[in-house]
Design a protein around this motif. Structure first.
Motif, PDB file in Angstrom:
ATOM      1  N   VAL A  30      34.053  33.661  45.614  1.00  0.00           N
ATOM      2  CA  VAL A  30      33.470  34.188  44.448  1.00  0.00           C
ATOM      3  C   VAL A  30      33.431  35.607  44.197  1.00  0.00           C
ATOM      4  CG1 VAL A  30      31.388  33.960  42.873  1.00  0.00           C
ATOM      5  CG2 VAL A  30      32.036  32.226  44.219  1.00  0.00           C
ATOM      6  N   GLY A  31      33.096  36.247  45.367  1.00  0.00           N
ATOM      7  CA  GLY A  31      32.989  37.799  45.496  1.00  0.00           C
ATOM      8  C   GLY A  31      34.508  38.431  45.301  1.00  0.00           C
ATOM      9  N   LEU A  32      35.586  37.606  45.934  1.00  0.00           N
ATOM     10  CA  LEU A  32      36.749  38.244  45.710  1.00  0.00           C
ATOM     11  C   LEU A  32      37.330  38.182  44.252  1.00  0.00           C
ATOM     12  CD1 LEU A  32      38.378  37.037  48.881  1.00  0.00           C
ATOM     13  CD2 LEU A  32      37.833  39.263  48.715  1.00  0.00           C
ATOM     14  N   ILE A  33      36.796  36.986  43.624  1.00  0.00           N
ATOM     15  CA  ILE A  33      37.461  36.669  42.169  1.00  0.00           C
ATOM     16  C   ILE A  33      36.566  37.993  41.375  1.00  0.00           C
ATOM     17  CG2 ILE A  33      37.111  34.957  40.379  1.00  0.00           C
ATOM     18  CD1 ILE A  33      37.597  32.853  42.327  1.00  0.00           C
ATOM     19  N   ALA A  34      35.199  37.907  41.688  1.00  0.00           N
ATOM     20  CA  ALA A  34      34.658  38.969  40.480  1.00  0.00           C
ATOM     21  C   ALA A  34      35.287  40.371  41.008  1.00  0.00           C
ATOM     22  CB  ALA A  34      33.184  39.064  41.335  1.00  0.00           C
ATOM     23  N   VAL A  35      35.421  40.629  42.412  1.00  0.00           N
ATOM     24  CA  VAL A  35      36.247  41.881  42.408  1.00  0.00           C
ATOM     25  C   VAL A  35      37.402  42.117  41.679  1.00  0.00           C
ATOM     26  CG1 VAL A  35      37.287  43.607  44.157  1.00  0.00           C
ATOM     27  CG2 VAL A  35      35.019  42.410  44.677  1.00  0.00           C
ATOM     28  N   TYR A  36      38.368  41.036  41.757  1.00  0.00           N
ATOM     29  CA  TYR A  36      39.542  41.059  40.975  1.00  0.00           C
ATOM     30  C   TYR A  36      39.369  41.178  39.453  1.00  0.00           C
ATOM     31  CZ  TYR A  36      44.034  39.194  39.265  1.00  0.00           C
ATOM     32  OH  TYR A  36      45.087  39.164  38.395  1.00  0.00           O
ATOM     33  N   GLN A  37      38.368  40.388  39.156  1.00  0.00           N
ATOM     34  CA  GLN A  37      38.118  40.143  37.683  1.00  0.00           C
ATOM     35  C   GLN A  37      37.555  41.763  37.362  1.00  0.00           C
ATOM     36  OE1 GLN A  37      35.906  36.919  36.913  1.00  0.00           O
ATOM     37  NE2 GLN A  37      37.457  35.459  36.661  1.00  0.00           N
ATOM     38  N   GLN A  39      37.974  44.590  38.652  1.00  0.00           N
ATOM     39  CA  GLN A  39      39.225  45.713  38.577  1.00  0.00           C
ATOM     40  C   GLN A  39      40.115  45.475  37.575  1.00  0.00           C
ATOM     41  OE1 GLN A  39      39.217  48.132  40.938  1.00  0.00           O
ATOM     42  NE2 GLN A  39      40.442  48.988  39.812  1.00  0.00           N
ATOM     43  N   ALA A  40      40.476  44.072  37.360  1.00  0.00           N
ATOM     44  CA  ALA A  40      41.387  43.739  35.929  1.00  0.00           C
ATOM     45  C   ALA A  40      40.468  44.404  34.679  1.00  0.00           C
ATOM     46  CB  ALA A  40      41.465  42.354  35.951  1.00  0.00           C
ATOM     47  N   VAL A  41      39.446  44.319  34.473  1.00  0.00           N
ATOM     48  CA  VAL A  41      38.689  44.692  33.474  1.00  0.00           C
ATOM     49  C   VAL A  41      38.864  46.270  33.358  1.00  0.00           C
ATOM     50  CG1 VAL A  41      36.575  44.841  32.218  1.00  0.00           C
ATOM     51  CG2 VAL A  41      37.217  42.780  32.979  1.00  0.00           C
ATOM     52  N   ILE A  42      38.499  46.842  34.488  1.00  0.00           N
ATOM     53  CA  ILE A  42      38.582  48.227  34.633  1.00  0.00           C
ATOM     54  C   ILE A  42      39.976  48.930  34.342  1.00  0.00           C
ATOM     55  CG2 ILE A  42      38.213  50.204  36.244  1.00  0.00           C
ATOM     56  CD1 ILE A  42      35.847  48.805  37.507  1.00  0.00           C
ATOM     57  N   ASP A  43      40.865  48.135  35.039  1.00  0.00           N
ATOM     58  CA  ASP A  43      42.330  48.673  34.807  1.00  0.00           C
ATOM     59  C   ASP A  43      42.608  48.455  33.159  1.00  0.00           C
ATOM     60  OD1 ASP A  43      42.645  49.209  37.359  1.00  0.00           O
ATOM     61  OD2 ASP A  43      43.381  47.318  37.738  1.00  0.00           O
ATOM     62  N   SER A  44      42.205  47.426  32.678  1.00  0.00           N
ATOM     63  CA  SER A  44      42.516  47.005  31.272  1.00  0.00           C
ATOM     64  C   SER A  44      41.797  48.187  30.503  1.00  0.00           C
ATOM     65  CB  SER A  44      42.021  45.735  30.883  1.00  0.00           C
ATOM     66  OG  SER A  44      42.109  45.343  29.332  1.00  0.00           O
ATOM     67  N   GLN A 279      34.161  53.863  38.987  1.00  0.00           N
ATOM     68  CA  GLN A 279      34.532  52.711  38.479  1.00  0.00           C
ATOM     69  C   GLN A 279      34.883  51.718  39.802  1.00  0.00           C
ATOM     70  OE1 GLN A 279      37.548  53.703  36.016  1.00  0.00           O
ATOM     71  NE2 GLN A 279      36.157  54.079  34.291  1.00  0.00           N
ATOM     72  N   THR A 280      35.436  52.299  40.605  1.00  0.00           N
ATOM     73  CA  THR A 280      35.623  51.302  41.978  1.00  0.00           C
ATOM     74  C   THR A 280      34.613  51.037  42.621  1.00  0.00           C
ATOM     75  OG1 THR A 280      37.931  52.947  42.114  1.00  0.00           O
ATOM     76  CG2 THR A 280      37.271  51.636  44.214  1.00  0.00           C
ATOM     77  N   TRP A 281      33.617  52.034  42.822  1.00  0.00           N
ATOM     78  CA  TRP A 281      32.350  51.343  43.546  1.00  0.00           C
ATOM     79  C   TRP A 281      31.563  50.514  42.750  1.00  0.00           C
ATOM     80  CZ3 TRP A 281      31.056  51.943  48.184  1.00  0.00           C
ATOM     81  CH2 TRP A 281      31.537  53.087  49.031  1.00  0.00           C
ATOM     82  N   ILE A 282      31.690  50.537  41.396  1.00  0.00           N
ATOM     83  CA  ILE A 282      31.203  49.342  40.320  1.00  0.00           C
ATOM     84  C   ILE A 282      31.778  48.127  40.848  1.00  0.00           C
ATOM     85  CG2 ILE A 282      30.877  48.826  38.034  1.00  0.00           C
ATOM     86  CD1 ILE A 282      30.249  51.765  37.285  1.00  0.00           C
ATOM     87  N   ALA A 283      33.224  48.307  40.930  1.00  0.00           N
ATOM     88  CA  ALA A 283      33.858  47.066  40.855  1.00  0.00           C
ATOM     89  C   ALA A 283      33.343  46.364  42.301  1.00  0.00           C
ATOM     90  CB  ALA A 283      35.125  47.411  41.039  1.00  0.00           C
TER      91      ALA A 283
END
Length: 570
Positions: A30-37, A39-44, A279-283
């Motif tokens: 769940v944590g990895l998915i949350a980090v990925y999502q 980060q994806a939101v931040i990248d978007s 933003q990275t730290w937030i992710a």
């Protein structure tokens, strides 16, 4: 150090640590998915912000872009016209074009040799030595350049060049000159509220135009990146210091593809989400906070539902194991059903064990009282028998009869002393052999009287023996000491006697009696025993299951007895 490692090992094996590990493993996907999502939101969001910034740059520079695009398109049309009509009417065509368009101040056709063949002013001249002509020929296509002083006009101009082709062969190029002031005017008023500043550069990194003038461009353009390097960074955004040292946000996008690039510069306060590190730290922080919250809730639940109840159960079990019976009932506050059942089981077990211990303790007390009473009665009876024998001895006439009765009376008295010692023993299971031997020694000394009593040195180790061995051992010591004293000290006081009791190898009991010689013939002590004494000594050794040895050492006689100590009974 070893204690710290032991405590650390216990901590890692604790229920809390294991729950934390299990929760970590469970929440890791769940944590990895949350980090990925995240980060994806931040990248978007970054991509949308980048697109928005570039759109803003192009929008603010729309007038300048339209001006230069029209110039490029017009130069292309003139190039086609000159290629078809030739140089005959070139001057008239170019002059008419310039006179009909106020944005241009000069137009000319320059051969590939660098010769100005025709122009809107009618001038012709050799321009092969000028850098502008050289760069236009090298590029081989349309280009936009800034010239501080034109060869014909003598003014600061922006030159747009377009090659003229004849059967795919470049025979020259058309050059259109736009006043630099006109180009600058198109960028004079960018969005002042956002603090946007814009600069236009050619494909070689030379500055063409800038907001607030060419002199102000250095203040808002990147300080650590050359403009020629920015040409290669198309459609990118970055953060860095400007010429004044202020951190600003920059964006690079093409204004005219392959010819002119736009560089936008904003203060950080005007661009949301520019702090990429934050933003990275937030992710990362969001999943970590989720993990901390999950583990915290799990540990709190474990603490409230399990650990505190188990701790109370452990404390109650420890107190019960240490013998505390004052308060054995366990009372857990609002435990789960499983632990409530454990509480009931513990209370039942504690009640049954406590009742059993009380009954067993009472039985032991009863048996101890009974056994003490038996020893007491036996002692009294033996003393009574000794008294009767004493009364009977008074009526005897012969010395031999009196001697026999006296010997019997002495042995009866010795047995009474043993039962008196057993009566005073705190425990009813085993007897301290050293205490019995001391009592025997005192009784023998009292019996033989002050005149014959020698000094008896004792070295007695405390040895726990069952009565079945302790009584024969004591009687053996009494019989041996009495006979030794009466034989060796019958006339004059004799030297000391030593009695030693110790534990030998294989847990055997060792008794050594060290005595002086009996007479001049150096008879051994066991040779001085009468018939009854010999039989009793033999009977005591048989009961002990041991062996006796006699020897001489330094003119003294050593009587040694060694027997195995019984582990349960005799």
């Amino acid at each position: 150090m070893r204690t710290r490692l032991k405590n650390l090992s216990r901590a890692t094996r604790s229920l809390s640590a294991r729950i934390a590990v299990l929760m970590t493993v469970a929440m890791l996907p769940v944590g990895l998915i949350a980090v990925y999502q995240t980060q994806a939101v931040i990248d978007s969001a970054r991509q949308q912000s980048r697109t928005s910034l570039m759109s803003q740059i192009r929008s603010e520079a729309a007038a300048e872009r339209e001006l230069i695009e029209n110039a490029v398109a017009t130069s292309n049309g003139l190039a086609v016209l000159i290629a078809k009509l030739g140089e005959g009417n070139c001057d008239d065509i170019l002059r008419g074009f310039v006179e009909g368009n106020e944005n241009y101040i000069f137009a000319g056709f320059i051969r590939s040799s660098g010769w100005l063949a025709c122009s809107s002013t009618g001038d012709t001249m050799d321009l092969s030595g000028r850098d502008t002509v050289r760069r236009a020929l090298e590029r081989g296509g349309s280009s936009v350049q800034l010239v501080q002083e034109g060869a014909i006009t003598g003014r600061s101009i922006v030159i747009v060049t377009q090659p003229v082709r004849n059967d795919d062969e470049i025979i020259g190029f058309v050059s259109l000159s736009i006043p630099h002031a006109t180009v600058l005017r198109k960028l004079e008023d960018p969005d002042s509220e956002s603090g946007l500043r814009i600069a236009a550069i050619d494909i070689e990194g030379d500055l063409i135009a800038a907001s607030l003038g060419m002199e102000a461009a250095e203040n808002f353009l990147p300080r650590d990146i050359a403009l020629s390097d920015l040409v290669q960074s198309r459609n990118t955004t970055f953060r860095g210091p400007s010429g004044t040292g202020e951190d600003r946000y920059f964006a690079v996008t093409p204004m005219i593809e392959g010819k002119v690039m736009l560089v936008g510069s904003w203060p950080l306060s005007s661009v949301p989400g520019t702090d990429t590190q934050l933003q990275t730290w937030i992710a990362i922080a969001l999943p970590v906070l989720m993990w901390i919250a999950g583990v915290g809730v799990a540990l709190f639940g474990i603490q409230q539902l399990v650990i505190r109840h188990v701790a109370k159960l452990r404390s109650a079990m420890r107190r019960f194991a240490l013998g505390e019976r004052a308060e054995t009932s366990l009372d857990l506050k609002d435990p789960p059903a499983e632990l409530e059942e454990a509480q009931r089981a513990f209370n039942r077990m504690a009640l049954l064990i406590t009742d059993g211990e009380l009954r067993r303790e009472q039985d032991l007390k009863d048996k101890e009282v009974l056994l003490r009473e038996v020893h007491h009665r036996v002692k009294n009876n033996l003393q009574l028998i000794a008294s009767i024998m004493n009364m009977q001895a008074r009526e005897l006439e012969t010395d031999e009869a009196k001697h026999v009765v006296a010997e019997l009376q002495r042995r009866v008295r010795g047995m009474a002393v043993l039962h008196r010692t057993l009566y005073n023993t705190p425990t009813s299971t085993t007897v301290d052999a050293a205490a019995l031997v001391r009592a025997v020694v005192r009784d023998v000394q009292d019996l033989v009287g002050v005149r014959l009593a020698p000094q008896i040195d004792t070295d007695l180790k405390e040895i726990a023996l069952y009565p079945d061995q302790a009584i024969p051992l004591s009687l053996f010591v009494a019989e041996t000491l009495y006979n030794t004293i009466t034989q060796a000290c019958s006339d004059i006081p004799c030297d000391r006697i030593g009695v030693e009791l110790s534990i030998g190898s294989n847990d055997d009991v060792c008794l050594n009696i060290d005595s002086p010689p009996v007479d001049d013939e150096q008879s051994m002590p066991d040779e001085c025993l009468d018939g009854m004494g010999r039989k009793m000594i033999t009977a005591f050794l048989l009961q002990l299951g041991g062996a006796m040895e006699t020897s001489t050492e330094g003119g003294r006689y050593i009587t040694s007895v060694r027997f195995p100590r019984a582990t349960y009974g005799a």
